[in-house]
Design a protein around this motif. Structure first.
Motif, PDB file in Angstrom:
ATOM      1  N   ALA A  25       0.829  -1.201   0.000  1.00 23.06           N
ATOM      2  CA  ALA A  25       0.000   0.000   0.000  1.00 23.06           C
ATOM      3  C   ALA A  25       0.865   1.253   0.000  1.00 23.06           C
ATOM      4  O   ALA A  25       1.776   1.391   0.814  1.00 23.06           O
ATOM      5  CB  ALA A  25      -0.915   0.005   1.216  1.00 23.06           C
ATOM      6  N   PHE A  26       0.564   2.139  -0.919  1.00 28.55           N
ATOM      7  CA  PHE A  26       1.155   3.463  -0.941  1.00 28.55           C
ATOM      8  C   PHE A  26       0.118   4.397  -0.332  1.00 28.55           C
ATOM      9  O   PHE A  26      -0.919   4.670  -0.945  1.00 28.55           O
ATOM     10  CB  PHE A  26       1.489   3.897  -2.367  1.00 28.55           C
ATOM     11  N   ILE A  27       0.393   4.866   0.887  1.00 25.57           N
ATOM     12  CA  ILE A  27      -0.539   5.738   1.590  1.00 25.57           C
ATOM     13  C   ILE A  27       0.040   7.148   1.601  1.00 25.57           C
ATOM     14  O   ILE A  27       1.151   7.374   2.075  1.00 25.57           O
ATOM     15  CB  ILE A  27      -0.779   5.243   3.039  1.00 25.57           C
ATOM     16  N   PHE A  28      -0.739   8.084   1.082  1.00 30.23           N
ATOM     17  CA  PHE A  28      -0.361   9.490   1.045  1.00 30.23           C
ATOM     18  C   PHE A  28      -1.005  10.224   2.212  1.00 30.23           C
ATOM     19  O   PHE A  28      -2.085   9.848   2.658  1.00 30.23           O
ATOM     20  CB  PHE A  28      -0.852  10.146  -0.262  1.00 30.23           C
ATOM     21  N   ASN A  29      -0.356  11.299   2.670  1.00 25.99           N
ATOM     22  CA  ASN A  29      -1.014  12.192   3.608  1.00 25.99           C
ATOM     23  C   ASN A  29      -1.375  13.476   2.862  1.00 25.99           C
ATOM     24  O   ASN A  29      -1.124  13.596   1.662  1.00 25.99           O
ATOM     25  CB  ASN A  29      -0.160  12.439   4.858  1.00 25.99           C
ATOM     26  N   LYS A  30      -1.944  14.440   3.569  1.00 25.79           N
ATOM     27  CA  LYS A  30      -2.393  15.699   2.937  1.00 25.79           C
ATOM     28  C   LYS A  30      -1.218  16.561   2.459  1.00 25.79           C
ATOM     29  O   LYS A  30      -1.400  17.471   1.670  1.00 25.79           O
ATOM     30  CB  LYS A  30      -3.264  16.494   3.909  1.00 25.79           C
ATOM     31  N   LEU A  45       4.537  10.111   1.339  1.00 26.02           N
ATOM     32  CA  LEU A  45       4.192   8.690   1.347  1.00 26.02           C
ATOM     33  C   LEU A  45       4.672   8.039   2.635  1.00 26.02           C
ATOM     34  O   LEU A  45       5.755   8.344   3.130  1.00 26.02           O
ATOM     35  CB  LEU A  45       4.847   7.975   0.170  1.00 26.02           C
ATOM     36  N   LEU A  46       3.868   7.113   3.146  1.00 30.64           N
ATOM     37  CA  LEU A  46       4.215   6.385   4.357  1.00 30.64           C
ATOM     38  C   LEU A  46       5.114   5.201   4.001  1.00 30.64           C
ATOM     39  O   LEU A  46       4.771   4.386   3.142  1.00 30.64           O
ATOM     40  CB  LEU A  46       2.948   5.879   5.052  1.00 30.64           C
ATOM     41  N   PHE A  47       6.270   5.129   4.666  1.00 30.78           N
ATOM     42  CA  PHE A  47       7.204   4.039   4.439  1.00 30.78           C
ATOM     43  C   PHE A  47       7.581   3.384   5.756  1.00 30.78           C
ATOM     44  O   PHE A  47       7.565   4.019   6.807  1.00 30.78           O
ATOM     45  CB  PHE A  47       8.490   4.538   3.764  1.00 30.78           C
ATOM     46  N   LEU A  48       7.948   2.128   5.657  1.00 29.88           N
ATOM     47  CA  LEU A  48       8.467   1.367   6.785  1.00 29.88           C
ATOM     48  C   LEU A  48       9.960   1.192   6.569  1.00 29.88           C
ATOM     49  O   LEU A  48      10.378   0.698   5.518  1.00 29.88           O
ATOM     50  CB  LEU A  48       7.786  -0.008   6.854  1.00 29.88           C
ATOM     51  N   GLN A  49      10.753   1.619   7.535  1.00 27.99           N
ATOM     52  CA  GLN A  49      12.203   1.406   7.499  1.00 27.99           C
ATOM     53  C   GLN A  49      12.455   0.021   8.077  1.00 27.99           C
ATOM     54  O   GLN A  49      12.265  -0.208   9.266  1.00 27.99           O
ATOM     55  CB  GLN A  49      12.921   2.450   8.341  1.00 27.99           C
ATOM     56  N   LYS A  50      12.814  -0.928   7.233  1.00 30.69           N
ATOM     57  CA  LYS A  50      13.047  -2.301   7.684  1.00 30.69           C
ATOM     58  C   LYS A  50      14.263  -2.362   8.601  1.00 30.69           C
ATOM     59  O   LYS A  50      15.232  -1.630   8.394  1.00 30.69           O
ATOM     60  CB  LYS A  50      13.274  -3.224   6.487  1.00 30.69           C
ATOM     61  N   VAL A 101      10.359   0.594   2.647  1.00 34.97           N
ATOM     62  CA  VAL A 101       9.388  -0.143   1.838  1.00 34.97           C
ATOM     63  C   VAL A 101       7.983   0.395   2.103  1.00 34.97           C
ATOM     64  O   VAL A 101       7.705   0.886   3.199  1.00 34.97           O
ATOM     65  CB  VAL A 101       9.425  -1.667   2.140  1.00 34.97           C
ATOM     66  N   PRO A 102       7.099   0.312   1.108  1.00 34.96           N
ATOM     67  CA  PRO A 102       5.697   0.634   1.371  1.00 34.96           C
ATOM     68  C   PRO A 102       5.132  -0.385   2.369  1.00 34.96           C
ATOM     69  O   PRO A 102       5.712  -1.446   2.593  1.00 34.96           O
ATOM     70  CB  PRO A 102       5.026   0.496   0.004  1.00 34.96           C
ATOM     71  N   ILE A 103       4.002  -0.078   2.917  1.00 35.13           N
ATOM     72  CA  ILE A 103       3.357  -0.991   3.853  1.00 35.13           C
ATOM     73  C   ILE A 103       2.872  -2.211   3.075  1.00 35.13           C
ATOM     74  O   ILE A 103       2.283  -2.083   2.011  1.00 35.13           O
ATOM     75  CB  ILE A 103       2.163  -0.305   4.557  1.00 35.13           C
ATOM     76  N   GLY A 104       3.124  -3.406   3.601  1.00 34.65           N
ATOM     77  CA  GLY A 104       2.656  -4.592   2.897  1.00 34.65           C
ATOM     78  C   GLY A 104       3.275  -5.862   3.417  1.00 34.65           C
ATOM     79  O   GLY A 104       4.019  -5.852   4.403  1.00 34.65           O
ATOM     80  N   GLY A 105       2.958  -6.936   2.736  1.00 33.76           N
ATOM     81  CA  GLY A 105       3.464  -8.236   3.126  1.00 33.76           C
ATOM     82  C   GLY A 105       2.915  -9.297   2.200  1.00 33.76           C
ATOM     83  O   GLY A 105       2.661  -9.042   1.026  1.00 33.76           O
ATOM     84  N   HIS A 106       2.736 -10.465   2.745  1.00 27.26           N
ATOM     85  CA  HIS A 106       2.286 -11.618   1.963  1.00 27.26           C
ATOM     86  C   HIS A 106       0.804 -11.896   2.188  1.00 27.26           C
ATOM     87  O   HIS A 106       0.250 -11.559   3.227  1.00 27.26           O
ATOM     88  CB  HIS A 106       3.087 -12.864   2.359  1.00 27.26           C
ATOM     89  N   TYR A 140       0.167  -7.034  -5.482  1.00 25.12           N
ATOM     90  CA  TYR A 140      -1.021  -6.197  -5.620  1.00 25.12           C
ATOM     91  C   TYR A 140      -0.694  -4.886  -4.933  1.00 25.12           C
ATOM     92  O   TYR A 140      -0.310  -4.865  -3.766  1.00 25.12           O
ATOM     93  CB  TYR A 140      -2.230  -6.852  -4.962  1.00 25.12           C
ATOM     94  N   VAL A 141      -0.836  -3.785  -5.669  1.00 19.01           N
ATOM     95  CA  VAL A 141      -0.422  -2.488  -5.157  1.00 19.01           C
ATOM     96  C   VAL A 141      -1.640  -1.573  -5.060  1.00 19.01           C
ATOM     97  O   VAL A 141      -2.286  -1.275  -6.062  1.00 19.01           O
ATOM     98  CB  VAL A 141       0.650  -1.855  -6.070  1.00 19.01           C
ATOM     99  N   PHE A 142      -1.910  -1.132  -3.838  1.00 20.31           N
ATOM    100  CA  PHE A 142      -3.049  -0.273  -3.555  1.00 20.31           C
ATOM    101  C   PHE A 142      -2.557   1.134  -3.238  1.00 20.31           C
ATOM    102  O   PHE A 142      -1.481   1.310  -2.678  1.00 20.31           O
ATOM    103  CB  PHE A 142      -3.842  -0.820  -2.365  1.00 20.31           C
ATOM    104  N   PHE A 143      -3.378   2.132  -3.581  1.00 22.53           N
ATOM    105  CA  PHE A 143      -3.100   3.519  -3.251  1.00 22.53           C
ATOM    106  C   PHE A 143      -4.269   4.062  -2.434  1.00 22.53           C
ATOM    107  O   PHE A 143      -5.422   3.701  -2.685  1.00 22.53           O
ATOM    108  CB  PHE A 143      -2.964   4.360  -4.519  1.00 22.53           C
ATOM    109  N   GLY A 144      -3.971   4.919  -1.478  1.00 13.71           N
ATOM    110  CA  GLY A 144      -5.008   5.548  -0.674  1.00 13.71           C
ATOM    111  C   GLY A 144      -4.464   6.800  -0.012  1.00 13.71           C
ATOM    112  O   GLY A 144      -3.255   7.074  -0.039  1.00 13.71           O
ATOM    113  N   VAL A 145      -5.358   7.562   0.613  1.00  9.85           N
ATOM    114  CA  VAL A 145      -5.003   8.814   1.263  1.00  9.85           C
ATOM    115  C   VAL A 145      -5.465   8.778   2.707  1.00  9.85           C
ATOM    116  O   VAL A 145      -6.631   8.432   2.982  1.00  9.85           O
ATOM    117  CB  VAL A 145      -5.651  10.017   0.530  1.00  9.85           C
TER     118      VAL A 145
END
Length: 158
Positions: free
Chosen positions: A2-7, A11-16, A28-33, A83-88
């Motif tokens: 998931a690519f999540i945007f703010n106002k 973009l929200l990322f996770l530092q592994k 990485v974007p938020i996600g997994g299996h 599968y790549v999702f986008f949202g705000v």
């Protein structure tokens, strides 16, 4: 994924964690299996991963929708599908960090200079020039030893 945007158009990322077996130390974007029972419902899997890694639920995110499907032929033994999702994010919401790493908001213009995967870069580059409601299918390949994705619109002839 998931690519999540703010106002602020970040973009929200996770530092592994550097000890992570997959993409150690990278953003990485938020996600997994997909888990058992989610094969035919990647949207549900995306919501589960969002809540597990950030504490965000569908009530916090506007317009979460499938934007990309990316395919990779791994050593002619496995076809990997993302599968790549986008949202705000609708409004500021405290994030709950998981054991996988730390969360941060990254301005779009800075992403190319960060430690992100080639897949993430290709998706962001494509999305920046194709701001539409279509679903795109991408196939990974190498052009002169550089990663690339070939894009096609997912459509029906009816």
């Amino acid at each position: 994924m998931a690519f999540i945007f703010n106002k602020k158009n970040e973009l929200l990322f996770l530092q592994k964690k550097t000890t992570s077996p997959f993409l150690p130390g990278m953003l990485v974007p938020i996600g997994g299996h997909l888990e058992e029972g989610e094969i035919s419902d990647p949207y549900r899997a995306c919501l589960r991963e969002l809540e597990e890694e950030t504490g965000l639920t569908d009530e916090h995110i506007q317009g979460l929708s499938l934007k990309y499907m990316v395919f990779r032929n791994k050593s002619n033994r496995e076809i990997r599908t993302q599968y790549v999702f986008f949202g705000v994010l609708m409004h500021d919401q405290p994030l709950v960090e998981s054991e996988e790493g730390s969360l941060s908001w990254i301005p779009i213009k800075q992403i190319e200079s960060k430690s992100v995967s080639a897949t993430t870069l290709e998706i962001i580059r494509h999305a920046s020039t194709h701001q539409d409601d279509h679903v795109w299918v991408g196939t990974m390949r190498s052009i002169k030893r550089k990663p690339a994705i070939t894009w096609a619109l997912l459509e029906d002839w009816e």
